[in-house]
Design an enzyme around this catalytic site. Structure first.
Site, mmCIF file in Angstrom:
data_model
loop_
_atom_site.group_PDB
_atom_site.id
_atom_site.type_symbol
_atom_site.label_atom_id
_atom_site.label_comp_id
_atom_site.label_asym_id
_atom_site.label_seq_id
_atom_site.Cartn_x
_atom_site.Cartn_y
_atom_site.Cartn_z
ATOM 1 N N SER A 148 0.855 -1.198 0.000
ATOM 2 C CA SER A 148 0.000 0.000 0.000
ATOM 3 C C SER A 148 0.881 1.235 0.000
ATOM 4 O O SER A 148 1.996 1.222 0.542
ATOM 5 C CB SER A 148 -0.898 0.000 1.241
ATOM 6 O OG SER A 148 -1.577 1.229 1.362
ATOM 7 N N TYR A 161 -1.681 0.397 10.302
ATOM 8 C CA TYR A 161 -1.784 -0.364 9.049
ATOM 9 C C TYR A 161 -0.593 -0.056 8.139
ATOM 10 O O TYR A 161 -0.011 -0.961 7.529
ATOM 11 C CB TYR A 161 -3.089 0.007 8.355
ATOM 12 C CG TYR A 161 -3.293 -0.661 7.013
ATOM 13 C CD1 TYR A 161 -3.650 -2.001 6.923
ATOM 14 C CD2 TYR A 161 -3.145 0.069 5.832
ATOM 15 C CE1 TYR A 161 -3.845 -2.607 5.697
ATOM 16 C CE2 TYR A 161 -3.337 -0.533 4.598
ATOM 17 C CZ TYR A 161 -3.695 -1.862 4.535
ATOM 18 O OH TYR A 161 -3.884 -2.464 3.309
#
Length: 255
Positions: A148, A161
């Site tokens: 990501s 995250y």
């Protein structure tokens, strides 16, 4: 991306996190080339429906496997079943699982943050390590792992995250150096916003790539042996700018 895709009738793609929109789109692509599929996730009924759909789209076979990314025994058992069902040299992997709870919720509940880190980093690393010897033995194969843009820099709004994805990026860099010696490629992708139920209506979403376009980009990148890419590509410039902001300024930004 108009170049015809090669036949994949001799390949088995293990799709991890197979119920996610991008994994579903990717599975349809390789099914169309005759690949055999192992769909792995948590929702057996959903995976069974996907398997039936993929057989109609051209998959030579579509098998459902259930696993829990937070349960190391479950991951080891999945790896053993995959090795029993595939020959060395015939396995490719598309890894798209992870857990992204709300940042504020994780700050209030460290156990929830641990679940995020376990599923997104530890679970992914454990499974890839469990399959690495099988990939090396075949001296062939492709691995695609979804990271990501959140992993490029720890942000106020998403740092738990993001740290899991940053760890996964470093892990994959090292694993790539191991696997390439045996003819296995590893492509690490950093998607920005994708047009899914998770992003629909959220503030700050300025462009969301469709899962179908993102999946096609990743497959072509893997076929070319590309090691790392942003999806869409303009995120490379955005993240270059974000990484360039001095820390004393960055820490004051609410992003």
């Amino acid at each position: 991306m108009s170049k015809p895709l090669p036949s994949m009738t001799d390949r088995t793609w293990l799709i991890l996190g197979a119920s996610s929109p991008i994994a579903r789109a990717f599975a349809r692509l390789v099914a169309g080339q005759g690949a055999r599929l192992i769909l792995a996730g948590r929702d057996r009924d959903d995976l069974a429906r996907s398997a039936a759909d993929l057989r109609l789209r051209g998959a030579s076979a579509a098998i459902v496997e259930i696993f829990d990314a937070e349960d190391m025994a479950s991951l080891d058992a999945l790896a053993d079943r995959v090795k029993q069902q595939t020959s060395p040299g015939g396995l490719d992997i598309f890894l798209a699982f992870g857990l992204m709870p709300d940042q504020k919720a994780m700050e209030a509940d460290p156990a929830l943050a641990t679940r995020c880190l376990t599923a997104t980093f530890t679970g992914a690393a454990r499974l890839l390590l469990a399959l690495a010897l099988h990939l090396e033995a075949g001296r062939a194969g492709r691995v695609i792992v979804l990271g990501s843009v959140a992993g490029d820099r720890g942000r106020f709004s998403n740092y738990v995250y993001g740290s899991a994805k940053a760890g996964l990026a470093a892990f994959c860099s090292g694993l790539r150096a191991r696997l390439f010696r045996q003819g296995v490629t590893l492509t690490f992708a950093k998607p920005g916003f994708l047009d899914t139920a998770m992003t629909w209506g959220l503030p700050g979403i300025f462009y969301a790539e469709s899962p179908e376009r993102a999946a096609a980009t990743l497959l072509y990148a893997s076929l070319k042996g590309k090691e790392e890419l942003y999806v869409p590509g303009f995120w490379a410039l955005i993240m270059l700018i974000i990484r360039s902001v001095p820390e004393k300024i960055f820490k004051k930004l609410s992003i």
